[in-house]
Design a protein around this motif. Sequence first.
Motif, PDB file in Angstrom:
ATOM      1  N   THR A 187       6.167  -4.221   1.475  1.00 51.05           N
ATOM      2  CA  THR A 187       5.140  -5.051   2.106  1.00 51.05           C
ATOM      3  C   THR A 187       3.986  -4.194   2.596  1.00 51.05           C
ATOM      4  OG1 THR A 187       6.807  -6.669   2.817  1.00 51.05           O
ATOM      5  CG2 THR A 187       4.680  -6.714   3.944  1.00 51.05           C
ATOM      6  N   VAL A 188       4.328  -3.102   3.281  1.00 51.89           N
ATOM      7  CA  VAL A 188       3.298  -2.178   3.773  1.00 51.89           C
ATOM      8  C   VAL A 188       2.515  -1.564   2.622  1.00 51.89           C
ATOM      9  CG1 VAL A 188       2.895  -0.008   5.010  1.00 51.89           C
ATOM     10  CG2 VAL A 188       4.587  -1.651   5.861  1.00 51.89           C
ATOM     11  N   VAL A 189       3.245  -1.122   1.599  1.00 49.77           N
ATOM     12  CA  VAL A 189       2.621  -0.438   0.454  1.00 49.77           C
ATOM     13  C   VAL A 189       1.622  -1.348  -0.251  1.00 49.77           C
ATOM     14  CG1 VAL A 189       3.099   0.407  -1.871  1.00 49.77           C
ATOM     15  CG2 VAL A 189       4.450   1.233   0.055  1.00 49.77           C
ATOM     16  N   ILE A 190       2.038  -2.562  -0.576  1.00 46.64           N
ATOM     17  CA  ILE A 190       1.166  -3.484  -1.302  1.00 46.64           C
ATOM     18  C   ILE A 190      -0.051  -3.859  -0.457  1.00 46.64           C
ATOM     19  CG2 ILE A 190       1.017  -5.805  -2.279  1.00 46.64           C
ATOM     20  CD1 ILE A 190       3.953  -5.497  -3.097  1.00 46.64           C
ATOM     21  N   PHE A 191       0.173  -4.110   0.826  1.00 50.95           N
ATOM     22  CA  PHE A 191      -0.916  -4.514   1.712  1.00 50.95           C
ATOM     23  C   PHE A 191      -1.938  -3.394   1.872  1.00 50.95           C
ATOM     24  CE2 PHE A 191      -1.967  -8.162   4.187  1.00 50.95           C
ATOM     25  CZ  PHE A 191      -2.797  -7.722   5.210  1.00 50.95           C
ATOM     26  N   TYR A 192      -1.497  -2.148   1.770  1.00 50.21           N
ATOM     27  CA  TYR A 192      -2.403  -1.013   1.935  1.00 50.21           C
ATOM     28  C   TYR A 192      -3.065  -0.616   0.621  1.00 50.21           C
ATOM     29  CZ  TYR A 192      -4.069   3.703   2.970  1.00 50.21           C
ATOM     30  OH  TYR A 192      -4.858   4.811   3.109  1.00 50.21           O
ATOM     31  N   TYR A 193      -2.268  -0.437  -0.415  1.00 42.35           N
ATOM     32  CA  TYR A 193      -2.782   0.102  -1.666  1.00 42.35           C
ATOM     33  C   TYR A 193      -3.634  -0.892  -2.453  1.00 42.35           C
ATOM     34  CZ  TYR A 193       0.065   4.376  -1.593  1.00 42.35           C
ATOM     35  OH  TYR A 193       0.609   5.591  -1.284  1.00 42.35           O
ATOM     36  N   ILE A 253     -15.064  -7.074   3.203  1.00 47.82           N
ATOM     37  CA  ILE A 253     -13.894  -7.929   3.475  1.00 47.82           C
ATOM     38  C   ILE A 253     -12.607  -7.216   3.084  1.00 47.82           C
ATOM     39  CG2 ILE A 253     -12.725 -10.062   2.805  1.00 47.82           C
ATOM     40  CD1 ILE A 253     -15.499 -11.330   2.492  1.00 47.82           C
ATOM     41  N   LEU A 254     -12.603  -6.573   1.924  1.00 43.62           N
ATOM     42  CA  LEU A 254     -11.426  -5.832   1.489  1.00 43.62           C
ATOM     43  C   LEU A 254     -11.138  -4.657   2.414  1.00 43.62           C
ATOM     44  CD1 LEU A 254     -12.029  -5.809  -2.372  1.00 43.62           C
ATOM     45  CD2 LEU A 254     -10.216  -7.026  -1.163  1.00 43.62           C
ATOM     46  N   ALA A 255     -12.189  -4.015   2.923  1.00 40.64           N
ATOM     47  CA  ALA A 255     -12.016  -2.872   3.815  1.00 40.64           C
ATOM     48  C   ALA A 255     -11.316  -3.266   5.111  1.00 40.64           C
ATOM     49  CB  ALA A 255     -13.367  -2.235   4.128  1.00 40.64           C
ATOM     50  N   VAL A 256     -11.498  -4.524   5.536  1.00 40.43           N
ATOM     51  CA  VAL A 256     -10.821  -4.995   6.756  1.00 40.43           C
ATOM     52  C   VAL A 256      -9.310  -4.894   6.605  1.00 40.43           C
ATOM     53  CG1 VAL A 256     -10.383  -7.043   8.179  1.00 40.43           C
ATOM     54  CG2 VAL A 256     -12.719  -6.501   7.467  1.00 40.43           C
ATOM     55  N   PHE A 257      -8.799  -5.125   5.397  1.00 38.32           N
ATOM     56  CA  PHE A 257      -7.359  -5.095   5.176  1.00 38.32           C
ATOM     57  C   PHE A 257      -6.791  -3.696   5.405  1.00 38.32           C
ATOM     58  CE2 PHE A 257      -8.355  -9.035   3.068  1.00 38.32           C
ATOM     59  CZ  PHE A 257      -7.237  -9.817   3.269  1.00 38.32           C
ATOM     60  N   TYR A 258      -7.397  -2.676   4.765  1.00 37.72           N
ATOM     61  CA  TYR A 258      -6.784  -1.346   4.834  1.00 37.72           C
ATOM     62  C   TYR A 258      -7.288  -0.500   5.992  1.00 37.72           C
ATOM     63  CZ  TYR A 258     -10.875  -0.282   1.820  1.00 37.72           C
ATOM     64  OH  TYR A 258     -12.139  -0.181   1.283  1.00 37.72           O
ATOM     65  N   THR A 259      -8.341  -0.921   6.690  1.00 37.54           N
ATOM     66  CA  THR A 259      -8.809  -0.133   7.832  1.00 37.54           C
ATOM     67  C   THR A 259      -8.442  -0.741   9.180  1.00 37.54           C
ATOM     68  OG1 THR A 259     -10.973  -1.245   7.886  1.00 37.54           O
ATOM     69  CG2 THR A 259     -10.783   0.741   6.521  1.00 37.54           C
ATOM     70  N   ILE A 260      -8.230  -2.065   9.222  1.00 35.81           N
ATOM     71  CA  ILE A 260      -8.006  -2.740  10.509  1.00 35.81           C
ATOM     72  C   ILE A 260      -6.665  -3.468  10.557  1.00 35.81           C
ATOM     73  CG2 ILE A 260      -8.900  -4.489  12.101  1.00 35.81           C
ATOM     74  CD1 ILE A 260     -11.706  -3.873  11.037  1.00 35.81           C
ATOM     75  N   LEU A 261      -6.378  -4.299   9.550  1.00 39.75           N
ATOM     76  CA  LEU A 261      -5.157  -5.107   9.599  1.00 39.75           C
ATOM     77  C   LEU A 261      -3.891  -4.282   9.365  1.00 39.75           C
ATOM     78  CD1 LEU A 261      -6.285  -8.368   7.759  1.00 39.75           C
ATOM     79  CD2 LEU A 261      -6.146  -7.927  10.214  1.00 39.75           C
ATOM     80  N   THR A 262      -3.909  -3.382   8.386  1.00 36.69           N
ATOM     81  CA  THR A 262      -2.710  -2.588   8.091  1.00 36.69           C
ATOM     82  C   THR A 262      -2.256  -1.747   9.282  1.00 36.69           C
ATOM     83  OG1 THR A 262      -3.253  -2.509   5.732  1.00 36.69           O
ATOM     84  CG2 THR A 262      -1.707  -0.870   6.545  1.00 36.69           C
ATOM     85  N   PRO A 263      -3.143  -1.039  10.004  1.00 32.58           N
ATOM     86  CA  PRO A 263      -2.688  -0.283  11.183  1.00 32.58           C
ATOM     87  C   PRO A 263      -2.040  -1.150  12.249  1.00 32.58           C
ATOM     88  CG  PRO A 263      -4.847   0.488  10.502  1.00 32.58           C
ATOM     89  CD  PRO A 263      -4.554  -0.727   9.688  1.00 32.58           C
ATOM     90  N   MET A 264      -2.411  -2.441  12.320  1.00 27.65           N
ATOM     91  CA  MET A 264      -1.774  -3.327  13.281  1.00 27.65           C
ATOM     92  C   MET A 264      -0.422  -3.809  12.775  1.00 27.65           C
ATOM     93  SD  MET A 264      -2.852  -7.152  14.559  1.00 27.65           S
ATOM     94  CE  MET A 264      -2.402  -7.802  12.948  1.00 27.65           C
ATOM     95  N   LEU A 265      -0.327  -4.094  11.461  1.00 27.13           N
ATOM     96  CA  LEU A 265       0.895  -4.672  10.912  1.00 27.13           C
ATOM     97  C   LEU A 265       2.028  -3.666  10.763  1.00 27.13           C
ATOM     98  CD1 LEU A 265      -0.545  -7.030   8.160  1.00 27.13           C
ATOM     99  CD2 LEU A 265       0.426  -7.676  10.359  1.00 27.13           C
ATOM    100  N   ASN A 266       1.700  -2.408  10.509  1.00 22.89           N
ATOM    101  CA  ASN A 266       2.747  -1.408  10.272  1.00 22.89           C
ATOM    102  C   ASN A 266       3.772  -1.333  11.397  1.00 22.89           C
ATOM    103  OD1 ASN A 266       1.929  -0.708   7.739  1.00 22.89           O
ATOM    104  ND2 ASN A 266       0.898   1.175   8.325  1.00 22.89           N
ATOM    105  N   PRO A 267       3.365  -1.133  12.674  1.00 22.53           N
ATOM    106  CA  PRO A 267       4.391  -1.063  13.735  1.00 22.53           C
ATOM    107  C   PRO A 267       5.145  -2.369  13.925  1.00 22.53           C
ATOM    108  CG  PRO A 267       2.177  -1.097  14.676  1.00 22.53           C
ATOM    109  CD  PRO A 267       2.011  -0.901  13.202  1.00 22.53           C
TER     110      PRO A 267
END
Length: 309
Positions: free
Chosen positions: A245-251, A272-286
């Motif tokens: 889940t983390v890998v797909i959401f980031y890569y 819009i795409l940058a929001v996913f890997y710069t903002i949302l992923t750091p929140m979702l990982n933990p």
Amino acid sequence: MEKWNQTSNDFILLGLFPQNQTGRLLLCFIILIFFLASVGNMAMIHLIRVDSRLHMPMYFLLSQLSLMDLMYISTTVPRMAFNFLSGQKTISFLGCGVQSFFFVTLACSEGLLLASMAYDRYVAICHPLHYPIRMSNRMCVKMIIGSWTLGSINSLAHTVYILHIPYCRSRAIDHFYCDVPAMLSLACMDTWFYEYMVFVSTTLFLLLPFLGITASYGRVLFAVYHMRSKEGRKKAFTTCSTHLTVVIFYYAPFIYTYLRPKNLRSPAEDKILAVFYTILTPMLNPIIYSLRNKEVLGAMTRVFGIFSS
């Protein structure tokens, strides 16, 4: 688009949101995400540091992922919020270079670290008898140092180049941070060779690790399917699905953004795409790694006194 003042070396970041009520509401939401990501990743780092039961390669790598995510989101969001609230969109030439360096370093290092985490799970599930040798503490440290070192070297090369090309058009970057492709569109020279180098870097640091991770987890899921222990099979499947889940959401958005041909890209879609890997992923990982991991939940109970029920 704003014109470049010939007497200034500053860049202009056009930002992510419009300067209106809707933009302010969206910014408040981003600031909330930033707060949750910061607290979540700092809590994960502290948890793994103080709980001896989590002193294993898997969680050592996870603590580094949390550190990268904490630095990652801090590289873009505070500056974006400051520019929006102050109404000043400028960023100095040096500040843009520093932001670009840290962003590319963390992006590449996290890509390599996620590959190391996939290898850790592959060895643990498919070759458990060899795990103490293949994933010793020394090997784990080498993986972490290698991720940081390779990411930094790659980033330094890109940053030095992007700051030395001539800019003879507007210095208004249509993004909310100093993104290399967005800066290239402002250059007054032919940048085809450097665009090719960006393609090569994206392939080496993102696409190849992603393909390797996918193949690794495919082999792991095949091994999980043939496990005799139902409990072991459930635990292994949960761990693998969490990592995927983390890998797909980031890569996925990262690769899609940087490997597209220049003529198929648009600034709005890139932001819009940058929001996913710069903002949302750091929140979702933990959140993903804590709520779907019994060992982490147990550590939270012991350290923070929560989830005791």
